[in-house]
Design an enzyme around this catalytic site. Structure first.
Site, PDB file in Angstrom:
ATOM      1  N   ASP A 283       0.785  -1.106   0.044  1.00 36.14           N
ATOM      2  CA  ASP A 283      -0.050   0.059  -0.144  1.00 36.14           C
ATOM      3  C   ASP A 283       0.804   1.441   0.012  1.00 36.14           C
ATOM      4  O   ASP A 283       1.880   1.352   0.651  1.00 36.14           O
ATOM      5  CB  ASP A 283      -0.797   0.034   1.181  1.00 36.14           C
ATOM      6  CG  ASP A 283      -1.853   1.083   1.251  1.00 36.14           C
ATOM      7  OD1 ASP A 283      -2.677   1.014   0.499  1.00 36.14           O
ATOM      8  OD2 ASP A 283      -1.581   2.035   2.314  1.00 36.14           O
ATOM      9  N   GLU A 325       0.937  -0.429  -5.126  1.00 35.39           N
ATOM     10  CA  GLU A 325      -0.163   0.752  -4.997  1.00 35.39           C
ATOM     11  C   GLU A 325       0.343   2.142  -5.109  1.00 35.39           C
ATOM     12  O   GLU A 325       0.579   2.626  -3.980  1.00 35.39           O
ATOM     13  CB  GLU A 325      -1.291   0.540  -3.935  1.00 35.39           C
ATOM     14  CG  GLU A 325      -2.595   1.251  -3.928  1.00 35.39           C
ATOM     15  CD  GLU A 325      -2.658   2.565  -3.313  1.00 35.39           C
ATOM     16  OE1 GLU A 325      -3.618   3.247  -3.574  1.00 35.39           O
ATOM     17  OE2 GLU A 325      -1.757   2.664  -2.349  1.00 35.39           O
TER      18      GLU A 325
HETATM   19  C1  GLC Z   1      -4.127   3.444  -0.193  1.00 34.16           C
HETATM   20  C2  GLC Z   1      -5.427   2.818   0.189  1.00 34.16           C
HETATM   21  C3  GLC Z   1      -6.374   3.883   0.592  1.00 34.16           C
HETATM   22  C4  GLC Z   1      -5.803   4.521   1.884  1.00 34.16           C
HETATM   23  C5  GLC Z   1      -4.477   5.112   1.713  1.00 34.16           C
HETATM   24  C6  GLC Z   1      -3.742   5.442   2.839  1.00 34.16           C
HETATM   25  O1  GLC Z   1      -4.172   4.358  -0.893  1.00 34.16           O
HETATM   26  O2  GLC Z   1      -5.892   2.535  -1.118  1.00 34.16           O
HETATM   27  O3  GLC Z   1      -7.583   3.560   0.676  1.00 34.16           O
HETATM   28  O4  GLC Z   1      -6.531   5.695   2.446  1.00 34.16           O
HETATM   29  O5  GLC Z   1      -3.570   3.871   1.182  1.00 34.16           O
HETATM   30  O6  GLC Z   1      -3.523   3.979   3.560  1.00 34.16           O
END
Ligand code: GLC
Length: 649
Positions: A283, A325
């Protein structure tokens, strides 16, 4: 690569290392030998200035070995199998779904009972969104982790998860779980110790006694949640210190300039690898390295951290791959596969946020000029790297395509983005879309968009007015978008609820903890009575579900849809059409042309546009989705409104 310095260091480390008896460690040692030069160089680059560098490196190798010792025989066997079949995740047979376990099924135990639903649709890769223990209220949908090794009680227990994993393995389904690498909850054990004044743990975060450094950082840092969590630092009352909190004020950013943090995270990644997870979604990876004077996103060291993580994971669990991500600019996203390499060397998979946003542009404008331009500008991917292609996910839609592409498509970047936000929030006169502006930044004028796919596509408004032709168009838009994520190249990732046209749900407004974050409008709790309507002929649910199911089934048969850097864009004269050619050497349907019409009227194009590329030589074309034979009239190909054809040539 063999190199004396790192090799002799490795020998020193291994001399002190007690290998468990009676086990076959051959594969561990060959992999460690193969990767150690890279591991040492990266670790040296990041942490070489520290007096305890050698000790830290020893600790890292020890973690790799300890976790290897824990790796179950069937997972070690899978590692070997995937080493042999190293393109395994690039095949067209994979189709994914992202879901919240609670919203989808209630909990992990009932998730097992819902596997047949996923199989019915053709899903064989499931991303279950964060499962780990997190605070009851301030948890950002699970992305504020309190304990990385414990399942949150609301989802069930570790045993439930283990049983689910076993059931999925039996059905040849892949599991993806998150590792929230960038931050922890402020209730994580490390944060609690830091709050108590423990310097060792304060060093896990960015904590400062006054505003001097925070002010310097913030001068160049964009705000991620400008409305709900402005700024990037939060004052912690226990210590009187300012803590870096790029996302919500309760999400404390981890400090990767401290090797202890990196080693902890390797241990956590391998813990989940050893649970049998196939793919780990890392993430917010763009944020891993912070530097005063920079945006603190996409820093070179963030990439080095990911390369190091990959090299380490390959030693212990090479069958496990990573999703990046990183929802950043198109030219930056692609770097998360790794730069200056042939094969992916950071993450094997990345979210194709650019394609997703471009698709939404084409829906709003009914034109494909920016879509074509944006795709054309995407740099070539590395080998052994693939996209996650998606239409919606649990997050907002950021209009992240480049200004350059917008200008080249003939629009002004500021007014075009404003138009898109207006369009999707229903403020634009001709729009049926029902979304919400998210992350509105009053200082910069930027905004993103929340909303369920079906509501953004106009289905909610059309149903309210019982406007049959608008209902048709909305449903066709939903199918068109799914068609393109199936055929573009990469792993399609469907969002739960979308296959039956789930609409916005505003119940989050009753929840004090969620009401300020409108992403919850598109994070549904599925109603399985409504889901059952997928079997009732004529319902919206059945019509959407059966078409998406069919798209999935046919995708799996088209060998040209494997993602082997085998796509060529076809620029057509007609501004409503988007087309590309997919091809492989052999296999069933080894050459397929995809032509999509984003307009609400049929659109034609001369066959010559394809023939000059050596395509469509015969008089009859076969549309693979419907099985229909198409005989083009007077040398023109006509695509019905809001439809995409998969044409075999
Ligand atoms: C990523 C997740 C999102 C979250 C962010 C902080 O972007 O997809 O939902 O708010 O990380 O963890």
């Amino acid at each position: 690569m063999y190199e004396q310095i790192s090799h002799s260091l490795l020998n020193d480390i291994l001399t002190q290392f007690k290998q468990p008896k009676g086990e076959d460690w051959q594969h561990f040692y060959t992999r460690l030998g193969a990767n150690f030069y890279a591991i040492h160089s990266l670790f040296q680059h990041l942490y070489g200035q520290r007096a305890d560098f050698k000790e830290q490196l020893g600790k890292l190798v020890n973690v790799l070995a300890q976790q290897y010792a824990q790796r179950a025989p069937h997972l070690r066997a899978k590692d070997l199998e995937r080493e042999k079949n190293h393109d395994w995740f690039m095949q067209q047979k994979w189709v994914g779904m992202a879901l919240y376990c609670q919203g989808f099924a209630g909990n992990l135990a009932s998730m097992r009972e819902r596997l047949p639903y996923l199989q019915e649709l053709g899903i064989n890769l499931v991303h279950i969104m964060p499962l780990c223990d997190c605070p009851e209220l301030q948890n950002d949908g699970g992305y504020a982790v309190r304990d990385f090794r414990k399942v949150d009680a609301r989802n069930g227990t570790m045993e439930d998860l283990e049983q689910l994993i076993a059931a999925m393995q039996q059905s040849d389904m892949l599991l993806t779980l998150d590792v929230v690498v960038n931050h922890t909850s402020d209730e994580h054990e490390w944060a609690l110790k830091a709050k108590q004044g423990d310097q060792q743990y304060q060093d896990y975060y960015y904590m400062y006694p006054d505003r001097t450094l925070p002010d310097m950082f913030e001068a160049a840092m964009p705000e991620v949640f400008p409305e709900q969590a402005p700024g990037s630092f939060t004052l912690n009352p226990d210590t009187g210190k300012w803590v870096m909190t790029v996302f919500n004020h309760y999400q404390w950013d981890l400090n990767y300039s401290n090797p202890a943090v990196f080693i902890e995270m390797v241990d956590i990644v391998l813990f989940w690898a050893n649970k049998g997870v196939d793919i780990l979604r890392l993430d917010a990876v763009a944020f891993l390295w912070k530097k005063i004077g920079s945006s603190c996103q996409n820093e070179r060291e963030a990439h080095l951290i990911l390369q190091l993580l990959k090299d380490c994971c390959q030693v212990t669990a090479p069958g496990v791959i990573f999703i990046a991500e990183a929802i950043v600019a198109p030219t930056e996203i692609i770097k998360y596969f790794g730069e200056d390499a042939i094969n992916a060397k950071e993450c094997e998979i990345a979210y194709n946020a650019t394609f997703m946003a471009l698709l939404w542009d084409a829906v709003a404008t009914k034109q494909t000029v920016l879509l074509t331009k944006g795709v054309e500008d995407l740099p070539e991917k590395l080998d052994r790297a693939t996209w996650l292609n998606y239409v919606r996910c649990h997050d907002d839609i950021g209009l992240g395509f480049s200004d350059k592409a917008i200008i080249e498509a003939g629009f002004d970047p500021v007014s075009h983005r404003r138009f898109l936000v207006d369009y999707y929030t229903g403020r634009y006169p001709e729009s049926n879309a029902r979304g919400f502006a998210f992350g509105v930044n009053k200082k910069t004028g930027d905004a993103r968009i929340s909303g369920a796919l079906a509501s953004l596509a106009g289905l909610e408004t059309a149903l309210d007015y019982q406007d049959q032709s608008a209902i048709e168009n909305a449903m066709m838009t939903i199918i068109l978008l799914h068609n393109l994520i199936m055929s573009f190249g990469g792993i399609p990732l469907i969002y739960y609820g979308d296959a039956v046209g789930t609409l916005n749900n505003d119940s989050y407004l009753q929840d004090e903890n969620k009401m300020h974050d409108n992403r919850w409008v598109h994070r549904p709790t599925l109603d399985w009575e409504v889901m059952a309507l997928r079997n009732q002929p004529g319902t919206i649910q059945q019509r959407l579900f059966s078409q998406i199911k069919q798209l999935i089934a046919i995708r799996k048969e088209i060998s040209a849809f494997a993602d082997l850097n085998n796509r060529e864009l076809i620029t057509l004269e007609n501004p409503h059409l988007f087309a590309f050619h997919r091809f492989v050497q052999t296999g069933m349907h080894s050459k397929v042309v995809v032509v999509a019409n984003f307009d609400t009227s049929p659109q034609s194009v001369p066959l010559q546009s394809f023939r000059q590329k050596g395509l469509f030589k015969g008089a009859v074309l076969t549309e693979l989705y419907s099985g229909q034979q198409i005989i083009p009239e007077s040398d023109f190909l006509t695509i019905p409104k809001l439809t995409a054809y998969w044409l075999s040539t």
